[in-house]
Design a protein around this motif. Structure first.
Motif, mmCIF file in Angstrom:
data_model
loop_
_atom_site.group_PDB
_atom_site.id
_atom_site.type_symbol
_atom_site.label_atom_id
_atom_site.label_comp_id
_atom_site.label_asym_id
_atom_site.label_seq_id
_atom_site.Cartn_x
_atom_site.Cartn_y
_atom_site.Cartn_z
ATOM 1 N N ARG A 192 -16.893 33.214 47.037
ATOM 2 C CA ARG A 192 -16.916 32.753 45.476
ATOM 3 C C ARG A 192 -16.031 31.536 44.681
ATOM 4 N NH1 ARG A 192 -14.589 34.343 40.465
ATOM 5 N NH2 ARG A 192 -16.839 34.548 38.311
ATOM 6 N N GLN A 193 -14.740 31.359 45.599
ATOM 7 C CA GLN A 193 -14.086 30.262 45.657
ATOM 8 C C GLN A 193 -14.133 28.768 45.895
ATOM 9 O OE1 GLN A 193 -10.575 30.266 44.807
ATOM 10 N NE2 GLN A 193 -10.586 28.110 45.077
ATOM 11 N N ALA A 194 -15.429 28.808 47.024
ATOM 12 C CA ALA A 194 -15.603 28.297 47.786
ATOM 13 C C ALA A 194 -17.278 27.350 46.500
ATOM 14 C CB ALA A 194 -16.453 27.536 49.074
ATOM 15 N N ALA A 241 -16.305 23.849 52.881
ATOM 16 C CA ALA A 241 -15.489 24.240 51.738
ATOM 17 C C ALA A 241 -15.066 25.938 51.619
ATOM 18 C CB ALA A 241 -16.022 24.135 50.015
ATOM 19 N N VAL A 242 -16.220 27.252 52.983
ATOM 20 C CA VAL A 242 -15.756 28.118 52.733
ATOM 21 C C VAL A 242 -15.097 28.209 53.380
ATOM 22 C CG1 VAL A 242 -17.643 30.393 53.327
ATOM 23 C CG2 VAL A 242 -18.380 28.900 51.583
ATOM 24 N N ARG A 243 -15.510 27.407 54.966
ATOM 25 C CA ARG A 243 -14.017 27.912 55.941
ATOM 26 C C ARG A 243 -12.553 28.174 55.359
ATOM 27 N NH1 ARG A 243 -14.818 26.947 61.242
ATOM 28 N NH2 ARG A 243 -16.473 26.022 61.400
ATOM 29 N N THR A 244 -12.437 26.694 54.749
ATOM 30 C CA THR A 244 -11.151 26.543 53.875
ATOM 31 C C THR A 244 -10.353 27.269 52.917
ATOM 32 O OG1 THR A 244 -11.173 24.247 54.478
ATOM 33 C CG2 THR A 244 -9.850 24.528 52.288
ATOM 34 N N ALA A 245 -11.900 27.855 52.239
ATOM 35 C CA ALA A 245 -11.875 28.987 51.410
ATOM 36 C C ALA A 245 -11.172 30.092 52.122
ATOM 37 C CB ALA A 245 -12.924 29.199 50.235
#
Length: 464
Positions: A150-152, A10-14
């Motif tokens: 924060r987005q993830a 999720a962090v990588r995508t964000a």
């Protein structure tokens, strides 16, 4: 394990999704001519600080975001405005301090720029502009990584974060040590990331493990009470320009290696690095030979160097048949890691006094010393950083020595001796920081942002 993997992805995508906005904001920062040198409009440095403050506030990460300055020691002056933002750690998680600087170098001769220095311009996969790489890209890597985290994860992370964006690094960080002292509680961290270095190349990331120190000073050479006619007295009376040339020539041997007794060399292995690569990255023409001895990287990373960076003497346009009474030069020495800059300066001053020709009078002023840095690579933070860089770039990082200097790191070590310090960066060898046509490799920026976001996520899973 599934939860950890999903957080990671999720962090990588964000992070990937954060890049376009981060680049747009970087362009806006580049448009602000935030030069902190004397004689420039310091209102632009304040404007830049306010822009960075707004970016930090908009992340939604911090409990407090402020613009602060500090006194310049031994003067009545205040330093340039810096941005300080803080978020407390929770549940035993570490705190990370993210450092970069929002001030930039002067542009120099604007005629040498292929596009306007404060108008961000994309050409051939690079963003051109003063500060595009050094170091407003570092600012936006921090902001973009925090946005991605924060987005993830929303507010569901416990990592403590302090953001310190300095406003006078290029102008000498004169209030830096005082700022650290004034704000020690807010800045205290387990890990410090200094985003102001470079990478091995545009694709391969690096952890900077050594930096040379620097000793810079102004030297005045005087041989006459007043100027005299060169025809009347030339051949019997030494002029200052001749004395200066002879004196400076003693600093190097015939190979161009430093020839000053007392300047140390560090004994450390270096990776392979060809002369062809040096020529490409440094712009060295085919007919000009490299200077020094031993491996090229040992000359740059582990040995001292001496550069004449300025001279006040009669210009060509004002040349006349006159014996010059005095000449002033600026000498900048890079000091091998492990030797103090003050010790190196004393060795240089002793050498110059011992070799002053014809009894020339020497005066030393404006002495500025900054120590080098050697990273302890055995800590857990370095291992986490290497793993995050490998994930973010898709290429294993290398340990990098840097010939340049970041003297304020010694202040960080002194103020926060327990912190693990990581020196990273967004520059590649073609960034031309401090030079005309400074630029940022866009793919390097994307990978750097991803790597830092993944480092933040990794540290958020670590309990101290």
């Amino acid at each position: 394990m599934t939860s950890e993997l999903s957080r990671h992805e999720a962090v990588r995508t964000a992070a990937d999704e954060a890049v376009p906005e981060a680049l747009a904001d970087l362009g806006a920062l580049v448009r602000i001519p935030s030069v902190a040198f004397p004689g420039f409009d310091h209102a632009q440095v304040q404007r830049s600080a306010e822009a960075v403050k707004a970016l930090a506030e908009a992340t939604g990460v911090f409990e407090r975001v402020e613009i602060r300055d500090a006194a310049v020691p031994d003067t009545e002056e205040r330093g340039m405005p810096a941005v300080l933002a803080t978020r407390a750690a929770r549940n035993g998680r570490p705190t990370i301090l993210l450092y970069a600087h929002h001030d930039v170098q002067p542009v120099g001769d604007e005629a040498l720029w292929e596009s306007a220095p404060f108008e961000p311009t994309v050409r051939d996969g690079r963003l051109y502009g003063r500060g595009a790489a050094d170091d407003k890209a570092g600012v936006m890597v921090h902001i973009g990584a925090l946005r991605a985290l924060r987005q993830a994860l929303g507010d569901d992370f416990d990592l403590g974060v302090a953001l310190f964006i300095e406003g006078e690094e290029e102008a000498g960080s004169r209030s830096f040590a005082q700022f650290l002292s004034d704000n020690a509680d807010a800045l205290r961290a387990d890990v410090i990331v200094v985003a102001d270095s470079g990478n091995w190349d545009a694709r391969t990331p690096a952890v900077t493990v050594s930096l040379r120190g620097n000793a810079r000073f102004t030297l005045r050479v005087r041989t006459l009470d007043h100027a005299s006619h060169s025809g009347m007295y030339g051949g019997a009376v030494p002029d200052a320009l001749m004395a200066t040339v002879k004196l400076l020539a003693t600093l190097w041997d015939d190979d161009g290696a430093v020839a000053v007794e007392g300047l140390a060399t560090r004994d450390a292995a270096t990776p392979d690095y060809s002369e062809e690569t040096l020529r490409d990255e440094a712009g060295l023409p085919a007919g000009v030979t490299p200077i020094g001895r031993d491996s090229i990287l040992s000359r740059i990373w582990n040995k001292p160097s001496i550069t004449l960076t300025g001279i006040d003497a009669p210009s060509v346009v004002n040349a006349s048949n006159t014996l010059t009474p005095e000449v002033t030069v600026v000498i900048s020495a890079r000091v091998a890691p492990g030797q103090t800059a003050r010790e190196a300066y004393e060795a240089l001053a002793a050498h110059l006094r011992a070799h002053a020709p014809f009894g020339a009078e020497l005066e030393f002023t404006d002495v500025d010393c900054g120590d080098g840095f050697l990273v302890d690579t055995g800590g857990w933070a370095v291992q986490d950083a290497r793993a995050a860089l490998a994930d973010g770039y898709g290429v294993a990082p290398v340990d990098l020595g840097v010939g340049g200097s970041i003297p304020f790191i010694a202040d960080l070590v002194r103020e926060f001796p327990a912190a693990q310090i990581l020196v990273t960066g967004v520059e590649d060898p073609h960034a031309r920081a401090h030079s005309p046509n400074e630029s940022l490799h866009l793919d390097t920026f994307r990978h750097a942002l991803s790597a830092e976001a993944l480092l933040l996520e990794r540290l958020d899973t670590r309990t101290l």
